[in-house]
Design an enzyme around this catalytic site. Structure first.
Site, PDB file in Angstrom:
ATOM      1  N   SER A   1     -11.155  -0.743  -0.929  1.00  0.00           N
ATOM      2  CA  SER A   1      -9.890  -0.648  -0.199  1.00  0.00           C
ATOM      3  C   SER A   1     -10.097  -0.844   1.290  1.00  0.00           C
ATOM      4  CB  SER A   1      -9.279   0.737  -0.390  1.00  0.00           C
ATOM      5  OG  SER A   1      -8.647   0.829  -1.626  1.00  0.00           O
TER       6      SER A   1
ATOM      7  N   ASP B   1       0.853  -1.184   0.000  1.00  0.00           N
ATOM      8  CA  ASP B   1       0.000   0.000   0.000  1.00  0.00           C
ATOM      9  C   ASP B   1       0.890   1.235   0.000  1.00  0.00           C
ATOM     10  OD1 ASP B   1      -2.231   1.859   0.731  1.00  0.00           O
ATOM     11  OD2 ASP B   1      -3.312  -0.005   1.080  1.00  0.00           O
TER      12      ASP B   1
ATOM     13  N   HIS C   1      -3.868   6.337   2.966  1.00  0.00           N
ATOM     14  CA  HIS C   1      -4.533   5.093   2.561  1.00  0.00           C
ATOM     15  C   HIS C   1      -3.914   3.882   3.263  1.00  0.00           C
ATOM     16  CE1 HIS C   1      -5.715   1.897  -0.329  1.00  0.00           C
ATOM     17  NE2 HIS C   1      -6.732   2.688  -0.628  1.00  0.00           N
TER      18      HIS C   1
END
Ligand SMILES: *[C@@H]1O[C@H](CO)[C@@H](O)[C@H](O)[C@H]1NC(C)=O
Ligand SMILES: *[C@@H]1O[C@H](CO)[C@@H](O)[C@H](O)[C@H]1NC(C)=O
Ligand SMILES: *[C@@H]1O[C@H](CO)[C@@H](O)[C@H](O)[C@H]1NC(C)=O
Ligand SMILES: *[C@@H]1O[C@H](CO)[C@@H](O)[C@H](O)[C@H]1NC(C)=O
Ligand SMILES: *[C@@H]1O[C@H](CO)[C@@H](O)[C@H](O)[C@H]1NC(C)=O
Ligand SMILES: *[C@@H]1O[C@H](CO)[C@@H](O)[C@H](O)[C@H]1NC(C)=O
Ligand SMILES: *[C@@H]1O[C@H](CO)[C@@H](O)[C@H](O)[C@H]1NC(C)=O
Length: 766
Positions: free
Chosen positions: A548, A143, A220
């Site tokens: 996600s 990620d 994220h």
């Protein structure tokens, strides 16, 4: 030209930049030279052979060292290097080279959920406790890195780093291995060379707000990693909404961070970097890999390294590592699903039993409820504006995507508009127009109300359905000085709110192989509260939505399952999740899927259903698979023998009559084109009590007949695996789309359910 939504706008930008880059002279681009399974046990010999091979083409060893980007040498063999087109062609001709392909870009797919899933801290008889909260399991996260100071990554209460851990923690820009790795974050690496080659210039870390280290500039990666396995942190909220305790699904599992995504254009990740992270993660000893990353439709084939995820995950799964990937956010249209290889566990996203009703009070004292994530101060009674159409120009009416307030005094007022487009992003231009005109709020009428609203925070941007929108409009037209008051959103939880497959969640069928059901499962992915990359804002926790966010829920649950059943194969883990998934909401009502129109959810929306972690810990039977089954799949897809051989590391010759894809031992049966009758085979393995007898219960898809042989399965100490056949026939002569049913094996304790999806072949008979 209008952009359909914000995402494609970004995609467009990326393509523009790539195209510009490509047209600068005969420049060298990063290419991935893929050579299949490694040929040497000593990784140094593998790397030496890569340098030698490159040197033969570029002229010297020194030159080869300069051009080499990565050597892949643990999970498989190959390298990434800067090559001109003609050099790439020369290398492609060399023996041992499977494929030379240009690097490609992927994008990031942008707490109460655990209680909702039956994994509360109390009582203590659930899989969370039985698995010791995932202690000892190592999860690799590909990620955007992590924000190491987040409280979610503290090591309180954790034992020593598992001794089999073979990875590293690398220091870098504002990331100090000694201070930032601990017993929770046991590894940290980053991969940028493939990305920089596409970006075309060095990073200016002050301008681009990035860190050349595993530190997360985007947020994220911190969010996904803390959802998988964040430590328990009390008293968190997103500006007061969704208050509670934040923790990951497997709070005692360990994290290995592989930063492959960089904060340009909302998060971009290069295929070469992803492949190298897979290679290292296999070497480092992870048990689970979590990728909240997707590319775009149309997809690459399963043996094409441009994808990076399909081939990297093949090697990982062959070594027993479970690979969990996002379905992507391109829903709700059919065939939008990504990461479809049968060895991947592909995750859709759902809402949970939580809503954020937001009161709208009209000047006549009528109060209506909209949906928003509005945490600012109440907007007391103020003027309501609706830009009525004038003259012949229909665009001047209150359509959100064409909103113009040129002739309207919107300053200090709340604006109402109607959104006829399904895309959420139609709200964004309206929001900009209203804010630019000094408006203080926006009410958007749309269908369906999409709780993944692009607006949120301190500016009230409230979504209502057409019925409520029309009532507000009639009130506006009924009075000379219409007024409205907007109150902050409230958090509402409980049975009355049913979970649904989210609007944005990508849907099947699988465009590569419609007989392979995708997605596999759904999990919560809307308004998920988890760690951000900025602890100075709102205590370091924010809500995000996307596949996600659902993917790390499944990764955390997989970690719990691996702690309980360390010997289960990736296919067994996947089968346990699919066959035990919930079909209904806690209220007993069926699960719905958002879309236009909203409908009952089917396997193309949610695979096996809504994840049921406690059920998955004790599934009774599993539909197991190993590399042989994946080879069966690759042969049934008619991929080239040599491509398959390189992927698997030994010579494979597919039978001249290709095997049926319908016989792959998946925990689902999907028949995209049924003519008359077909018989498929499945094998189940008993993982429950040794002596047990199961009976078949069939829910028949409409228009078909289904029979199972044998319809009773008796297991004992000697019989652990039993095969059976399923015959499905139809008398219909017209293709009317898919019909759905199920086959459930039950022994009174377990109900092992797989979805059946059948479409009748289009008949061209006159
Ligand atoms: C491989 O090379 C590295 C660096 O040159 C060295 O530290 C390592 O010991 C070598 N490994 C083997 C197995 O020879
Ligand atoms: C890294 O952290 C350790 C432990 O906190 C500290 O002793 C060391 O000075 C730090 N190194 C750098 C380069 O900041
Ligand atoms: C990086 O960006 C900063 C801020 O825009 C600028 O002052 C600096 O000159 C840039 N550095 C380079 C090497 O371009
Ligand atoms: C929780 O946080 C809020 C605001 O940050 C604070 O006022 C409150 O005292 C905290 N409660 C507990 C139990 O720590
Ligand atoms: C709305 O309620 C307020 C307070 O209860 C009252 O003063 C006002 O007259 C009401 N207005 C209408 C239009 O009913
Ligand atoms: C509104 O005003 C802006 C700026 O003056 C102008 O660019 C735009 O074309 C106008 N829109 C309409 C629909 O008149
Ligand atoms: C199903 O089987 C029954 C009897 O076995 C038959 O009458 C019926 O036509 C069949 N239906 C379909 C849709 O094939």
């Amino acid at each position: 030209m209008k952009f359909a939504n914000q995402m494609s706008f970004f995609k467009f930008l990326v393509y523009v930049i790539l195209i510009l880059n490509c047209h600068v002279e005969a420049r060298s681009n990063v290419h991935i030279v893929y050579m299949g399974e490694r040929q040497h046990d000593d990784p140094n010999l593998t790397t030496d052979s890569h340098h030698d091979m490159l040197a033969t083409v570029v002229g010297s060893k020194e030159m080869a060292s300069d051009l080499m980007v990565y050597s892949y040498r643990h999970g498989f063999s190959g390298f990434a290097a800067k090559l001109t087109e003609s050099q790439a062609q020369q290398i492609a001709e060399l023996p041992g080279v499977v494929q030379v392909i240009p690097n490609s870009l992927h994008k990031l797919q942008t707490t109460r959920t655990w209680d909702f899933l039956g994994l509360s801290s109390h009582p203590t008889n659930n899989v969370l406790h039985k698995s010791k909260m995932g202690d000892g399991v190592i999860i690799g996260v590909l990620d955007s890195g992590i924000w190491p100071e987040s409280k979610s990554f503290n090591e309180e209460g954790l034992g020593p780093v598992p001794s089999r851990w073979n990875g590293v923690c690398k220091s870098g820009d504002k990331f100090n291995a000694t201070a930032h790795c601990n017993r929770k974050v046991i590894g940290a690496r980053w991969y940028i060379d493939g990305f920089l080659a596409e970006y075309g210039k060095p990073f200016n870390t002050s301008e681009d707000e990035e860190y050349l280290s595993a530190r997360d500039a985007n947020g994220h990666g911190s969010h996904t990693a803390s959802t998988i396995s964040g430590s328990v942190v009390g008293n968190v909220s997103d500006r007061g909404l969704a208050p509670g305790t934040a923790r990951g699904g497997a709070p005692h599992a360990r994290l290995a961070i592989y930063k492959v995504c960089w904060s340009i254009f909302g998060g971009q990740c290069a295929g070469a970097d992803i492949l190298k992270a897979f290679d290292d993660a296999i070497h480092d000893g992870v048990d689970v890999l979590s990728l909240s990353i997707g590319s775009s439709i149309p997809l690459f084939s399963d043996v094409d390294q441009r994808d990076g995820i399909a081939t990297g995950s093949f090697h990982a799964v062959a070594r027993g590592i479970v690979v969990v990937c996002a379905a992507s956010n391109d829903g709700p249209s059919a065939y939008s699903i990504q990461n479809t290889a049968p060895w991947i566990l592909t995750v859709a996203a759902s809402t949970i039993d939580r809503a954020f009703p937001t009161p709208i009070t009209l000047g006549n004292n009528e109060t209506l409820l909209g949906q928003a994530v509005f945490s600012g101060k109440e907007i007391g009674f103020t003027g309501l504006v609706y830009p009525e159409a004038t003259g012949l120009d229909p665009n001047a009416a209150g359509m959100c995507h064409d909103l113009s307030l040129n002739n309207t005094n919107a300053a200090g007022k709340v604006v109402l508009c109607f959104n006829s487009l399904p895309q959420r992003a139609a709200t964004i231009p309206a929001l900009q127009v209203v804010r630019a005109a000094g408006g203080v709020g926006l009410i958007v009428a749309k269908n369906p109300v999409d709780i993944l609203s692009p607006c949120g925070g301190d500016f009230p941007c409230i979504e209502v359905d057409y019925e409520i929108g029309t009532r507000i409009l009639f009130y506006f037209r009924s009075t000379r000085s219409p007024l409205v008051k907007l109150s902050p959103s409230r958090t509402f939880v409980g049975k009355a709110v049913s979970p649904k497959v989210a609007y944005f969640s990508a849907r099947g069928p699988n465009s590569i192989a419609p007989a392979i059901l995708k997605p596999d499962i759904t999990a919560p992915g809307v308004h998920i509260l988890a760690a951000s990359n900025d602890p100075s804002i709102d205590g370091g926790y924010v809500m995000r939505s996307g596949t996600s966010m659902s993917t790390p829920h499944i990764s955390g649950i997989v970690a719990l399952l691996k702690a309980l059943h360390p010997n289960w194969s990736p296919a067994a883990v996947k089968s346990a999740l699919i066959t035990t998934a919930w079909q209904t909401a806690p209220s007993g009502l069926p699960l719905f899927a958002e879309g236009t129109p909203q409908k009952l959810a089917n396997p193309f929306d949610f695979g096996g259903g809504f994840v049921n972690p406690n059920g998955a810990a004790d599934p009774g039977l599993v539909y197991d698979m190993g590399t042989t089954d994946y080879i069966h799949y690759l042969c049934s897809m008619a991929y080239d023998n040599s491509a398959i051989s390189h992927l698997t590391g030994h010579s494979i010759v597919c039978p001249s009559r290709k095997p049926s894809i319908l016989d792959i031992n998946l925990p689902s049966i999907t028949i995209p084109s049924l003519r008359n009758s077909i018989t498929v085979t499945r094998t189940v393995t008993n993982v429950g009590a040794s002596t047990s007898s199961y009976k078949a219960v069939i829910e028949v898809p409409s228009g078909t007949n289904v029979s199972v042989k044998p319809d009773v399965l008796a297991f004992n100490f000697a019989v652990k695996k039993i095969s059976f056949t399923v015959t499905i026939s139809t008398t219909q002569k017209v293709n009317t789309g898919f019909y759905f049913g199920s086959l459930t094996w039950t022994n009174g304790v377990h109900a092992v359910r797989i979805p059946l999806s059948v479409r009748t072949e289009q008949s061209f008979a006159v």
